[in-house]
Scaffold this active site. Structure first.
Site, PDB file in Angstrom:
ATOM      1  N   ALA A   8      56.687   5.636  64.764  1.00  0.00           N
ATOM      2  CA  ALA A   8      57.251   6.917  64.326  1.00  0.00           C
ATOM      3  C   ALA A   8      56.204   7.882  63.791  1.00  0.00           C
ATOM      4  O   ALA A   8      56.479   9.070  63.634  1.00  0.00           O
ATOM      5  CB  ALA A   8      58.317   6.674  63.247  1.00  0.00           C
ATOM      6  N   GLY A  84      57.150   5.332  55.222  1.00  0.00           N
ATOM      7  CA  GLY A  84      56.414   4.089  55.100  1.00  0.00           C
ATOM      8  C   GLY A  84      56.970   2.963  55.942  1.00  0.00           C
ATOM      9  O   GLY A  84      58.064   3.056  56.501  1.00  0.00           O
ATOM     10  N   GLY A 142      44.790  -3.724  54.409  1.00  0.00           N
ATOM     11  CA  GLY A 142      45.396  -4.575  53.406  1.00  0.00           C
ATOM     12  C   GLY A 142      44.742  -5.946  53.460  1.00  0.00           C
ATOM     13  O   GLY A 142      44.803  -6.628  54.482  1.00  0.00           O
ATOM     14  N   HIS A 320      32.839  20.928  89.833  1.00  0.00           N
ATOM     15  CA  HIS A 320      31.544  20.532  90.360  1.00  0.00           C
ATOM     16  C   HIS A 320      30.395  20.766  89.383  1.00  0.00           C
ATOM     17  O   HIS A 320      30.424  21.649  88.550  1.00  0.00           O
ATOM     18  CB  HIS A 320      31.263  21.253  91.684  1.00  0.00           C
ATOM     19  CG  HIS A 320      31.447  22.734  91.631  1.00  0.00           C
ATOM     20  ND1 HIS A 320      32.687  23.336  91.626  1.00  0.00           N
ATOM     21  CD2 HIS A 320      30.553  23.747  91.588  1.00  0.00           C
ATOM     22  CE1 HIS A 320      32.541  24.644  91.590  1.00  0.00           C
ATOM     23  NE2 HIS A 320      31.246  24.926  91.562  1.00  0.00           N
ATOM     24  N   ARG A 414      27.856  35.743  72.130  1.00  0.00           N
ATOM     25  CA  ARG A 414      27.345  37.118  72.068  1.00  0.00           C
ATOM     26  C   ARG A 414      26.002  37.172  72.775  1.00  0.00           C
ATOM     27  O   ARG A 414      25.112  36.366  72.516  1.00  0.00           O
ATOM     28  CB  ARG A 414      27.195  37.576  70.624  1.00  0.00           C
ATOM     29  CG  ARG A 414      28.520  37.764  69.908  1.00  0.00           C
ATOM     30  CD  ARG A 414      28.309  38.277  68.504  1.00  0.00           C
ATOM     31  NE  ARG A 414      29.570  38.520  67.826  1.00  0.00           N
ATOM     32  CZ  ARG A 414      29.677  38.938  66.570  1.00  0.00           C
ATOM     33  NH1 ARG A 414      28.559  39.130  65.854  1.00  0.00           N
ATOM     34  NH2 ARG A 414      30.861  39.147  66.028  1.00  0.00           N
TER      35      ARG A 414
END
Length: 424
Positions: A8, A84, A142, A320, A414
């Site tokens: 999720a 969670g 963990g 290319h 530029r």
């Protein structure tokens, strides 16, 4: 046996690739990460999977449907608020009456490990089982402390030097119905989420037997962009040659190459496998595809292009005279003629990449770019190692990109020109 796949989340560390899809739907070795887990569960004897979905759930539903194409039953549970892992698993409490497996959707796991987990549970002396794997640096995981095979403590993301061991929670569990009672008693963590490790701590405090099963099988955690390349290489190492498309006379193939239906490799192309090429691709002529390259579906790779150890997603054109090294190029991009993507720093140091606002050492000496979907480069544009370009951005011709570019941006170099009179 039934299973829950947790898929999720947003996968924010994988941006910009996850702006348009869940992390678990990123392709490695030609298939979404999530599909490998579905297939592993099926191989381990699971016949029904509940996917806990949320972020861009339509992408997952459209790909898997009811699971019939993969020979397994798939149903969906929408986690409207992503609060969670314990909250996600708790969403499925009404769907399970017996023991069940749980997998994080963003890891890659061997079916043998799942079978071992089931076999260990069938011994009858465990209330919950965690798969454990050993890592060099446990600070992002963990970390567990064991007494025999009984877990006595879990420390989330310990500071350097404070980890009780190098054994970490691999994100693979087997639970009895009792876990739902513990989830109901679980409060929010410091991160503001309901963590399944806190639910396990509740079980431990109640003298439940929470068992750790050490695994020696290959385990890949995919959280950051360069780990996609690790996973892609892992799966391509087992690739076998399979040609459904056309290989023109004059093309050279070394090593294993997968070529999907409707695809063509044109004359003069030189391919060093393992290389995966999906369906309806047009490759060549006269290009060079190097090891561990994954070309997804509907991709065009033009004349005199070199691609090394990269993932090119669906619908992208690499035109290319371009070079793409150790990179991840999103879907529907257009890499213009003469685009050069550098993958090596001048000082030969590790390439660093911005992840959630912090510059992180990838640990890789060679890494190129990450393009979100819909990026277009101009001719003769160049990109330095570790650069990310957001969704739908445009890079002007001749631009040299040294730092990240956000989504929906246009970058124009530029230039100044002196215009002089011409005389014969």
């Amino acid at each position: 046996m039934k299973a829950i796949l947790l898929t999720a989340g947003e996968g924010t560390r994988m941006r910009p690739l996850t702006i348009t899809r869940p992390k678990t739907m990123l392709k490695v070795g030609g298939k979404p990460i999530l599909q490998y887990n579905v297939e592993a569960l099926k191989d381990a004897g699971v016949d029904e999977v509940s996917m806990v979905v949320g972020y861009h759930e339509d992408v997952i539903r459209n790909h898997f449907g009811d699971g019939s194409k993969l020979g397994i039953k798939i149903n969906y549970i929408t986690q409207k608020e992503r609060l969670g892992t314990a909250h996600a698993i708790g969403q499925a409490s009404k769907s399970f009456e017996e023991e069940f497996l749980v997998l994080n959707g963003d890891i890659l796991v061997e079916p043998k490990l799942l079978r071992d987990l089931i076999e260990r549970y069938n011994m009858g002396d465990a209330d919950s089982i965690l798969a454990l794997t050993e890592v060099d640096d446990p600070s992002s995981f963990g970390v567990v402390e064991l007494d025999g095979d009984i877990i006595t403590r879990i420390v989330e993301k310990p500071s350097p030097g404070e980890a009780p061991s190098n054994l970490i929670n691999a994100g693979i569990y087997l639970f009895s119905q009792d876990i739902f009672q513990a989830i109901e008693k679980t409060g929010k963590s410091k991160r503001g989420e309901y963590e399944i490790t806190d639910s396990l701590e509740i079980q431990m405090s109640q003298k439940k037997r929470v068992v750790g099963l050490k695994s020696n099988y290959k385990w890949v955690d995919i959280g950051r962009p360069w780990e996609l390349l690790d996973a892609n290489q892992h799966f391509l190492e087992d690739l076998e040659t399979h040609i459904e498309g056309e290989v023109e006379e004059g093309a050279t193939l070394h090593g294993p190459v997968f070529l999907g239906k409707g695809s063509i490799i044109r004359a003069g192309s030189y391919i060093m496998g393992p290389v995966y090429i999906g369906e309806n691709c047009d490759i060549g002529p006269n290009n060079y595809l190097r090891k561990h390259t994954c070309i997804c579906d509907n991709v065009s790779v033009g004349n005199a292009v070199e691609i090394k150890n990269s993932i090119i997603m669906d619908g992208t054109n690499v035109n290319h005279l371009s070079y793409v090294g150790d990179s991840i190029i999103g879907a529907d991009c257009n890499v213009a003629a003469g685009t050069n993507i550098a993958n090596l720093r001048f000082d030969d140091g590790h390439v660093k990449i911005m992840v959630k606002g912090n510059k992180v050492d990838s640990g890789r000496r060679k890494f190129g770019v990450v393009f979100g979907d819909g990026v277009k480069t101009g001719i003769n544009s160049s990109f330095n190692p570790g650069v990310k370009v957001g969704v739908n951005s445009r890079i002007g011709s001749g631009a040299i990109i040294y730092s990240d570019v956000g989504s929906n941006k246009i970058v124009l170099p530029r230039q100044e020109h002196d215009v002089l009179e011409y005389r014969e």
